[in-house]
Design a protein around this motif. Structure first.
Motif, PDB file in Angstrom:
ATOM      1  N   LEU A 267      -2.772  -6.021  -1.084  1.00 21.95           N
ATOM      2  CA  LEU A 267      -3.446  -5.538  -2.148  1.00 21.95           C
ATOM      3  C   LEU A 267      -3.263  -4.153  -2.479  1.00 21.95           C
ATOM      4  O   LEU A 267      -3.675  -3.751  -3.769  1.00 21.95           O
ATOM      5  N   THR A 268      -3.087  -3.178  -1.557  1.00 28.37           N
ATOM      6  CA  THR A 268      -3.006  -1.728  -1.890  1.00 28.37           C
ATOM      7  C   THR A 268      -1.696  -1.650  -2.848  1.00 28.37           C
ATOM      8  O   THR A 268      -1.861  -0.973  -3.872  1.00 28.37           O
ATOM      9  N   GLU A 269      -0.685  -2.110  -2.747  1.00 28.52           N
ATOM     10  CA  GLU A 269       0.752  -2.090  -3.399  1.00 28.52           C
ATOM     11  C   GLU A 269       0.334  -2.868  -4.767  1.00 28.52           C
ATOM     12  O   GLU A 269       0.904  -2.387  -5.668  1.00 28.52           O
ATOM     13  N   VAL A 270      -0.133  -3.897  -4.872  1.00 30.66           N
ATOM     14  CA  VAL A 270      -0.769  -4.286  -6.221  1.00 30.66           C
ATOM     15  C   VAL A 270      -1.589  -3.786  -6.929  1.00 30.66           C
ATOM     16  O   VAL A 270      -1.371  -3.477  -8.306  1.00 30.66           O
ATOM     17  N   VAL A 271      -2.733  -3.054  -6.308  1.00 29.84           N
ATOM     18  CA  VAL A 271      -3.514  -2.147  -7.008  1.00 29.84           C
ATOM     19  C   VAL A 271      -2.877  -1.017  -7.788  1.00 29.84           C
ATOM     20  O   VAL A 271      -2.845  -0.575  -8.768  1.00 29.84           O
ATOM     21  N   PHE A 272      -1.907  -0.556  -7.108  1.00 26.49           N
ATOM     22  CA  PHE A 272      -1.171   0.987  -7.567  1.00 26.49           C
ATOM     23  C   PHE A 272       0.490   0.562  -8.087  1.00 26.49           C
ATOM     24  O   PHE A 272       0.834   1.404  -8.253  1.00 26.49           O
ATOM     25  N   SER A 273       0.553  -0.668  -8.250  1.00 29.31           N
ATOM     26  CA  SER A 273       1.864  -1.067  -8.634  1.00 29.31           C
ATOM     27  C   SER A 273       2.922  -0.358  -7.873  1.00 29.31           C
ATOM     28  O   SER A 273       3.733   0.029  -8.492  1.00 29.31           O
ATOM     29  N   TYR A 274       2.719  -0.327  -6.688  1.00 27.62           N
ATOM     30  CA  TYR A 274       3.872   0.355  -5.584  1.00 27.62           C
ATOM     31  C   TYR A 274       4.770  -0.499  -5.354  1.00 27.62           C
ATOM     32  O   TYR A 274       4.788  -1.743  -4.949  1.00 27.62           O
ATOM     33  N   PRO A 275       6.009  -0.133  -5.655  1.00 25.18           N
ATOM     34  CA  PRO A 275       7.168  -1.190  -5.561  1.00 25.18           C
ATOM     35  C   PRO A 275       7.668  -1.179  -4.094  1.00 25.18           C
ATOM     36  O   PRO A 275       8.647  -1.075  -3.657  1.00 25.18           O
ATOM     37  N   GLY A 276       6.854  -1.833  -3.313  1.00 26.17           N
ATOM     38  CA  GLY A 276       7.116  -2.286  -1.815  1.00 26.17           C
ATOM     39  C   GLY A 276       7.297  -3.883  -1.893  1.00 26.17           C
ATOM     40  O   GLY A 276       7.065  -4.559  -2.801  1.00 26.17           O
ATOM     41  N   ILE A 277       7.402  -4.184  -0.657  1.00 24.47           N
ATOM     42  CA  ILE A 277       7.781  -5.785  -0.292  1.00 24.47           C
ATOM     43  C   ILE A 277       6.490  -6.521  -0.798  1.00 24.47           C
ATOM     44  O   ILE A 277       6.488  -7.527  -0.906  1.00 24.47           O
TER      45      ILE A 277
END
Length: 329
Positions: A267-277
């Motif tokens: 959820l955190t990576e989706v919110v920030f569009s962070y390029p993680g797995i």
């Protein structure tokens, strides 16, 4: 030695079970991933082209047992399939590009929250009844009660949009390219502050309150009271007598946290569009990218099992009763 061998055997069996389940589940679905891919792109392919692509993606008319051994061979040799979303890029390449971002973000943040939460938990329990003990656990628990996504959106709105202190999304700026340059590193660090703060705020309270409660119980044990009566130095009593035993349950929780490092905070990576797995896994689910989903879940499963193996061995080192299966004299 017997305990170590038992743990290693359990780890090997668990990895085999995870690999086998990862092989069986896609083949239990109606149709196959190749059909889903072709239907999605609405390509009119000849039966020969369809069969050729099915073979390329690892599906054939061979008996299931032969497919299974072919699958195992591919895992050992590094051929984990091709991504539908990034065709013809191998899934291992996609994961290798996104995994360092997740490990860097979630790994560093998890270590900070574990260290600070455990240290402050020890201190607040030792000084229980003080102002820090009366305020910090309650305040941190209030923050943790908020969902990750909601906390992230608040940070984006106030610190990113309103105050313009930090970037709103992505892992680095558009003006830099991934490299070992100082400009890229500084840009990546600046883009990682808000998602890291979101994860930290969401996990810090658990480590703090868990360690504090363990310490309070341990400080009431007879051996701690006896050591205090003998005149053991307060610092030694706090760290070597109380904290060393109170920290054991924290180690079990740390094993789960290590596994979550690889899976990331989706959820955190989706919110920030962070390029993680986590972001890659979400995109793979939306695109029905079965090979990428399989590879990601396998990496996550093995990492969790490996983390638990390491923690089991460390736990046995800290508490000899685990090795003997009895109670220490």
């Amino acid at each position: 030695m017997k305990y170590v061998l038992n743990r290693l055997l359990f780890f090997i069996i668990s990895v085999w079970a995870a690999v086998t389940i990862n092989f069986i589940l896609p083949r239990m679905m109606p149709g196959d991933p190749a059909d889903a891919m072709f239907a999605k792109f609405q390509n009119n392919l000849t039966p020969q082209a369809m069969q050729a692509l099915k073979l390329q993606f690892g599906f054939s008319n061979q008996p299931l047992i032969e497919q299974y051994f072919t699958y195992l061979k591919g895992l050992v040799t590094g051929h984990w399939g091709l991504s539908f979303t990034y065709y013809p890029t191998p899934t291992t390449t996609v994961i290798a590009q996104s995994l360092p971002w997740t490990i860097g973000l979630v790994g560093i943040t998890t270590l900070l929250s574990v260290f600070l939460g455990t240290a402050l938990g020890i201190y607040t329990a030792w000084r229980r009844g003080g102002w820090l003990d009366n305020t910090l656990p309650i305040a941190s628990l209030f923050v943790q009660a908020a969902p990750y996504m909601w906390t992230g959106l608040l940070l984006v709105y106030f610190l990113g949009f309103k105050l313009n202190w930090f970037p709103l999304s992505h892992g680095y700026g558009d003006s830099v390219e991934p490299s070992a340059s100082a400009a890229f590193i500084l840009s990546a660090l600046r883009h990682g502050i808000l998602p890291a703060l979101t994860i930290f705020l969401g996990s810090f309270s658990g480590w703090l309150i868990g360690m504090r409660n363990n310490m309070v119980v341990t400080l009431g044990e007879d051996y701690v009271v006896f050591a205090e009566a003998k005149g053991v130095r307060p610092s030694r009593l706090m760290l070597m007598y109380a904290a060393r035993n109170a920290i054991l349950p924290q180690i079990t929780s740390f094993a789960i946290a290590i596994g979550n490092i690889v899976s990331g905070s989706i959820l955190t990576e989706v919110v920030f569009s962070y390029p993680g797995i986590g972001l890659q896994l979400q995109a793979a689910v939306l695109q029905q990218d079965y090979p990428l989903i399989q590879s990601a879940f396998l990496i996550i499963a093995v990492s969790v099992l490996l983390a638990n193996l390491i923690v089991d061995l460390l736990y046995a080192r800290l508490d000899p009763r685990v090795r003997t299966g009895g109670v220490a004299a």
